[in-house]
Motif scaffolding. Sequence first.
Motif, PDB file in Angstrom:
ATOM      1  N   SER A  83      -8.234  -1.744   2.796  1.00  0.00           N
ATOM      2  CA  SER A  83      -7.779  -0.969   1.634  1.00  0.00           C
ATOM      3  C   SER A  83      -7.043   0.288   2.089  1.00  0.00           C
ATOM      4  CB  SER A  83      -8.975  -0.566   0.766  1.00  0.00           C
ATOM      5  OG  SER A  83      -9.574  -1.700   0.201  1.00  0.00           O
ATOM      6  N   TRP A  84      -6.054   0.686   1.300  1.00  0.00           N
ATOM      7  CA  TRP A  84      -5.396   1.977   1.512  1.00  0.00           C
ATOM      8  C   TRP A  84      -6.319   3.046   0.956  1.00  0.00           C
ATOM      9  CZ3 TRP A  84       0.004   2.538   3.059  1.00  0.00           C
ATOM     10  CH2 TRP A  84       0.439   3.881   3.116  1.00  0.00           C
ATOM     11  N   GLU A  85      -6.748   3.962   1.818  1.00  0.00           N
ATOM     12  CA  GLU A  85      -7.734   4.961   1.435  1.00  0.00           C
ATOM     13  C   GLU A  85      -7.104   6.340   1.256  1.00  0.00           C
ATOM     14  OE1 GLU A  85     -10.593   3.931   0.678  1.00  0.00           O
ATOM     15  OE2 GLU A  85     -10.903   2.056   1.785  1.00  0.00           O
TER      16      GLU A  85
ATOM     17  N   HIS B 140      -3.183  -1.904  -0.043  1.00  0.00           N
ATOM     18  CA  HIS B 140      -3.760  -2.285   1.241  1.00  0.00           C
ATOM     19  C   HIS B 140      -2.954  -1.727   2.409  1.00  0.00           C
ATOM     20  CE1 HIS B 140      -5.586  -5.183  -1.539  1.00  0.00           C
ATOM     21  NE2 HIS B 140      -6.598  -5.165  -0.698  1.00  0.00           N
TER      22      HIS B 140
ATOM     23  N   GLY C 103       0.840  -1.187   0.000  1.00  0.00           N
ATOM     24  CA  GLY C 103       0.000   0.000   0.000  1.00  0.00           C
ATOM     25  C   GLY C 103       0.873   1.234   0.000  1.00  0.00           C
TER      26      GLY C 103
ATOM     27  N   LYS D 124      -3.862  -7.881   3.706  1.00  0.00           N
ATOM     28  CA  LYS D 124      -4.675  -7.267   2.655  1.00  0.00           C
ATOM     29  C   LYS D 124      -6.172  -7.342   2.967  1.00  0.00           C
ATOM     30  CE  LYS D 124      -1.148  -7.824  -0.880  1.00  0.00           C
ATOM     31  NZ  LYS D 124      -0.804  -8.249  -2.264  1.00  0.00           N
TER      32      LYS D 124
END
Length: 385
Positions: free
Chosen positions: A57-59, A49, A30, A54
């Motif tokens: 999620s990477w936001e 991620h 991520g 995983k």
Amino acid sequence: MAATQGLCDPAFNRVRDIFEQRLASGEEVGASICVNIDGKNVFDIWGGHADAAKTRSWEEDTLVVVFSCSKVVAALAAMILIDRGLLDVEEKVSTYWPEFAANGKEDTKVWHILSHSSGVPHWESRIPMESIYDTKTSTEMLAAQAPWYKAGEASAYQMVNHGHLVGELVRRVSGKSLKQFIADEIAGPLGADFGLGVAEKDWPRTADIIPGAPTVFPPLNPESVAGKALPNVIVNAEDAQTPEFRGAGVGATNGFSNARALARIGSIVSLQGTVDGKQYLGLQTIDQMLQERISGVDQMLLFHIRFGLGVGLPVPESVTFIPEGKICFWGGWGGSMVVMDLDRRMTIAYTMNKMGSDIVGNDNAKAYIEAIYEIMADNKPSVTI
């Protein structure tokens, strides 16, 4: 190919493609990347991620520890006080912090601390992380110890204690802790999502750091600076997940942020001191920051580096992906980077959770930054400059 989200000027599609390829291959888990030109984000993307399994999620608002990129923000805190005439780089540290004069450090100057040439690169004895988090006690220990070499003769990277040294100067002059000063004078006014430590309410959006292979150093002479210091450095990447680390204010290592916020902060330098009409630093102070103070093989890092005040300066033989010019930069353990380019009024920032083993930048950071500079050299007309 792995999907990413965010803003991408078409000129930077190749950087997004490289990022997506590396997410798909597993080289990245991520990350976020931001390019700010002339005060405007032209590339601000994220993906992957926030954890090794995983499951998250990477936001857009994901935070991650940026380790030594924190040092750039700490340096800016000191530069703001220098700009206000409250701190003088040519003055003795003991003018502001009398206790620091102990044991032969009476002639150490402020610029020696900012340029990693203070002669005090680490604590002289092995101390636990709990003591390092107790910045009052551990800073008093630094003030009491003797220097390992004459200040200003060479650099020895202040890997863990840099924020203690800079932070005490900030505290003595401003009356605020480094953590509070950054919040009040830098992150807050800029609206930048950066802090020393991270509040518990923000833990759900904080990515887990994923350790990489350990950095391999050559055999060390136990009497050398590195030979004395490195065995006493006991920071583990996984410490970043602990409540103690997240609750501390260690200016060298425990900044939490993302690429957008780091680029926003770095733009203070790239835009010559003024962001959105607010002046943070004057031109003379920016020039001071980028003036070479020390150059040579760093006694801790063991490669050739040039330091200004709190920032690295281009040295293509060692840091191959940073071009020459009116540029300064620094990176965090494992790969995070912030590059401040005054020639192009451009700031580049990268944060990630899967660590590499290089000391300044990882292979991913190198690939992205090299591609960005190639695109800028082509002067693509779609880039908003």
